[in-house]
Structure formats: C-alpha cells, structure tokens
Design a protein around this motif. Sequence first.
Motif, PDB file in Angstrom:
ATOM      1  N   ALA A   1       0.823  -1.199   0.000  1.00  0.00           N
ATOM      2  CA  ALA A   1       0.000   0.000   0.000  1.00  0.00           C
ATOM      3  C   ALA A   1       0.866   1.261   0.000  1.00  0.00           C
ATOM      4  N   LEU A   2       1.927   1.242   0.787  1.00  0.00           N
ATOM      5  CA  LEU A   2       2.824   2.397   0.850  1.00  0.00           C
ATOM      6  C   LEU A   2       3.492   2.672  -0.493  1.00  0.00           C
ATOM      7  N   ALA A   3       3.704   1.612  -1.269  1.00  0.00           N
ATOM      8  CA  ALA A   3       4.353   1.761  -2.572  1.00  0.00           C
ATOM      9  C   ALA A   3       3.361   2.008  -3.703  1.00  0.00           C
ATOM     10  N   SER A   4       2.072   1.943  -3.406  1.00  0.00           N
ATOM     11  CA  SER A   4       1.057   2.085  -4.449  1.00  0.00           C
ATOM     12  C   SER A   4       1.054   3.500  -5.031  1.00  0.00           C
ATOM     13  N   ARG A   5       0.738   3.572  -6.325  1.00  0.00           N
ATOM     14  CA  ARG A   5       0.646   4.858  -7.010  1.00  0.00           C
ATOM     15  C   ARG A   5      -0.790   5.368  -7.070  1.00  0.00           C
ATOM     16  N   ALA A   6      -1.690   4.760  -6.282  1.00  0.00           N
ATOM     17  CA  ALA A   6      -3.100   5.163  -6.286  1.00  0.00           C
ATOM     18  C   ALA A   6      -3.253   6.613  -5.840  1.00  0.00           C
TER      19      ALA A   6
ATOM     20  N   GLU B   1      -3.767   3.563  10.033  1.00  0.00           N
ATOM     21  CA  GLU B   1      -3.723   5.015   9.859  1.00  0.00           C
ATOM     22  C   GLU B   1      -2.340   5.597  10.122  1.00  0.00           C
ATOM     23  N   GLU B   2      -1.714   5.199  11.213  1.00  0.00           N
ATOM     24  CA  GLU B   2      -0.429   5.801  11.572  1.00  0.00           C
ATOM     25  C   GLU B   2       0.625   5.566  10.497  1.00  0.00           C
ATOM     26  N   ALA B   3       0.748   4.330  10.027  1.00  0.00           N
ATOM     27  CA  ALA B   3       1.767   4.000   9.032  1.00  0.00           C
ATOM     28  C   ALA B   3       1.489   4.683   7.704  1.00  0.00           C
ATOM     29  N   LEU B   4       0.225   4.699   7.265  1.00  0.00           N
ATOM     30  CA  LEU B   4      -0.090   5.283   5.962  1.00  0.00           C
ATOM     31  C   LEU B   4      -0.059   6.806   6.003  1.00  0.00           C
ATOM     32  N   ALA B   5      -0.429   7.362   7.122  1.00  0.00           N
ATOM     33  CA  ALA B   5      -0.357   8.824   7.247  1.00  0.00           C
ATOM     34  C   ALA B   5       1.074   9.315   7.108  1.00  0.00           C
ATOM     35  N   ALA B   6       2.027   8.511   7.591  1.00  0.00           N
ATOM     36  CA  ALA B   6       3.438   8.907   7.545  1.00  0.00           C
ATOM     37  C   ALA B   6       4.093   8.587   6.215  1.00  0.00           C
ATOM     38  N   GLY B   7       3.612   7.545   5.509  1.00  0.00           N
ATOM     39  CA  GLY B   7       4.361   7.079   4.347  1.00  0.00           C
ATOM     40  C   GLY B   7       3.650   7.091   3.022  1.00  0.00           C
ATOM     41  N   PHE B   8       2.327   7.342   3.001  1.00  0.00           N
ATOM     42  CA  PHE B   8       1.597   7.334   1.724  1.00  0.00           C
ATOM     43  C   PHE B   8       1.303   8.771   1.312  1.00  0.00           C
ATOM     44  N   ALA B   9       1.644   9.113   0.081  1.00  0.00           N
ATOM     45  CA  ALA B   9       1.557  10.499  -0.366  1.00  0.00           C
ATOM     46  C   ALA B   9       0.152  10.917  -0.780  1.00  0.00           C
ATOM     47  N   GLY B  10      -0.695   9.952  -1.133  1.00  0.00           N
ATOM     48  CA  GLY B  10      -2.026  10.284  -1.641  1.00  0.00           C
ATOM     49  C   GLY B  10      -3.032  10.543  -0.537  1.00  0.00           C
ATOM     50  N   ALA B  11      -4.286  10.707  -0.970  1.00  0.00           N
ATOM     51  CA  ALA B  11      -5.388  10.904  -0.029  1.00  0.00           C
ATOM     52  C   ALA B  11      -5.795   9.559   0.574  1.00  0.00           C
ATOM     53  N   ARG B  12      -6.548   9.635   1.669  1.00  0.00           N
ATOM     54  CA  ARG B  12      -6.946   8.414   2.365  1.00  0.00           C
ATOM     55  C   ARG B  12      -8.382   8.531   2.844  1.00  0.00           C
ATOM     56  N   ILE B  13      -9.104   7.421   2.788  1.00  0.00           N
ATOM     57  CA  ILE B  13     -10.439   7.323   3.390  1.00  0.00           C
ATOM     58  C   ILE B  13     -10.354   6.256   4.473  1.00  0.00           C
ATOM     59  N   VAL B  14     -10.580   6.643   5.713  1.00  0.00           N
ATOM     60  CA  VAL B  14     -10.452   5.734   6.848  1.00  0.00           C
ATOM     61  C   VAL B  14     -11.839   5.235   7.243  1.00  0.00           C
ATOM     62  N   THR B  15     -11.986   3.929   7.327  1.00  0.00           N
ATOM     63  CA  THR B  15     -13.275   3.319   7.640  1.00  0.00           C
ATOM     64  C   THR B  15     -13.053   2.019   8.396  1.00  0.00           C
ATOM     65  N   LYS B  16     -14.030   1.599   9.189  1.00  0.00           N
ATOM     66  CA  LYS B  16     -13.886   0.400  10.022  1.00  0.00           C
ATOM     67  C   LYS B  16     -13.743  -0.865   9.190  1.00  0.00           C
TER      68      LYS B  16
END
Length: 349
Positions: free
Chosen positions: A50-55, A65-80
Amino acid sequence: MGTRLAELVERFGGQLAGDPDLEVSGIAPLADAGASHLSFLSNSKLRAQALASRAAALIHSPADEEALAAGFAGARIVTKNPYAYFARVAQYFFSLTEVRPAPGIHPNAVVAAGAQVDPSAHVGPFVTIEEGARIGAGVVIGAGCFIGRDAVIGEDTRLFPNVTFHAQCVIGKRGVLHSGAVIGTDGFGFANEGGVYIKIPQTGRVVMGDDVDIGANTTVDRGALADTVIGNGVKLDNLIQIAHNVEIGDHTAMAGCVGVAGSTKIGKHCMFGGAAMINGHIEIVDNVYVTAATMVPNSIREAGQYTGFFPVAPNKEWERAAVLVRNLEKMRDKMRELEKQVKALTETK
C-alpha cells in the motif's frame, strides 16, 4: 469522468484525509492502481504494498492510519471495514458504466397469455414464460431462460442466460441467478419396496428471499410436501446442491461444490467452505463456520468454527496415519484391558 472524493465520502461515509476535490475514475488493486484510481487495504500484511502504491487515494482501517499517514503520499479514506467500503464503491463505479437491457419482450420469446410481465422488465430471446407467472418491475431475464407456471420473480432480480426456474417457485427482490442455475427441480425422494424404488411426488416449492445470489450450475430442489426455503441475503457459489426441504437462514454463504442433504436446517450468518458436505435431517445454529471439505454428519448446536478432515501430507505419512486410524478400535480395547489389569493389581496391594 471522475468522481470527487468528497462525493464518495458523502455517499458512503468514512473519514477523508486529503484533497476533497481530488477526482478518481475507478477502483484498482494496490499494485495496478494509477494516479486516477482509488485502491484499498483490508489486510495489514500488505501494508508495504500500500505504501508503494501509485493510487490517488486509499481506503483503509484505523489500524493502518499511523503507518499510511506517515508514508503514503495520496489521499486516504479511513473506515472500520475497508473491504465492505471497497465493495460499495466498486458497485457505484460499475453502475456508472453499466448498460442495462432495454425494457420489453423480445419477439422470439414465448410468453403465455396468463403471465404477468411488468412493462419495465426485460425478456430476452428464446425465453419461455408459462401461465400464471409474475415478473416484477425492473427484472432482467436473459436469453434462453425458462420460467414455470405460477412462478414469482421479484423486482430488480436478474436471470442470466439459460436459467431454469420451475413452476410455483418464488424469489424476492434484487436476486441474481447465474447461467445454468436450476431452481425447483424434483427432490431425490423415493420409497424402497423390495429393492424397487417408488417415486414420491415433489409438490413443495422453492421460496427465496430478497438479495439472494445463486451461482452458475447450482441446483436447489423443491420440497417434497413443504417448501425448500432460502433466506434473505443468502449467497450460494457455483456447483452447489441444495436438496429438498432444506432451510437456509438469512445471510448465510456457501462456497463452490457444497452439498446439503434433505431436510437440514441451517441458521443465519453461517459460512461453508468449498466442498463441505452436510448430512440430512440435522440442524446447524447461527454463526457457524464450516471449513472446506469438511463432512458434517450431526447437528451443530453451538456457534463457532468446525473442521473435519486431515490436512494434506506426503503419501507415505498419510498411509501410516490411515493404518493407525483403522487400528484405533483394537488399540482402545487393549488400553481398556490394560486399565483393568492395572486396577486389579492395585486393588490386591
């Protein structure tokens, strides 16, 4: 045309982190997603992918959330439940490009005078609809289907080509019957007299609720006297056999090649792995998970996961295990005899 992330969150919920005006044109796997795609992470083991994804944006759970917030450059939708969120978003994108067949009855279809077909329904070529059948609004009946007399097909249900839906059977709203499915065949009912089998007429129906999905080449037998009942939201994969007078509770799912023998009652929210075999005249409570290739000979009266098979092993190892299993009865008898001898020796001291 793309859809703004803000529109998706407004429609499906979740917490958006990133540009609400960012547009995405579809959904794609992590490894394949590009700058116009939305992707999802439902298994934390794939976090590095996911961190390497170009999405353009990711759907994920609070746990990531913590890992992706720090390492993913794109937008995120957080859901259960990111997997369920993905399913709803995928349905939405599919609906934008889906071409539904036009309402009307094809000239090659044969529709009995006494059948009722809603004007908004689509009836394809070489379809047969017998007397008394009722076809609801928005129904799609693909080429070559057969609908028996007095059958009822609820609103927005879709029959893919070459489905057989026998007399008096019922399906509710938003159902899906895939090609080759046969609903309402005779149950396997015979009485034996002196080695000769006498057929028992199968006069019950198959009654299915709303949002039922039946896979390709799956068969559901009609009841002998009472009905075979399939609850709301039940999902049956391809090549499944449901025998007469079976009852399946709401939102139960079965993978391919499952077989359920007659008069078995299965609860709600159960799951059955592929090729599981379920004996007849037993009861299975709600929230039971039966793993693949498991044989269920007796009733299950407590929720949980059940397994009944030996995992694969090298052939020589399996043969040794089979020999041990065959000798268990002799070993048990010897153990009992030894226990008696030990007890007798103990009592003489």
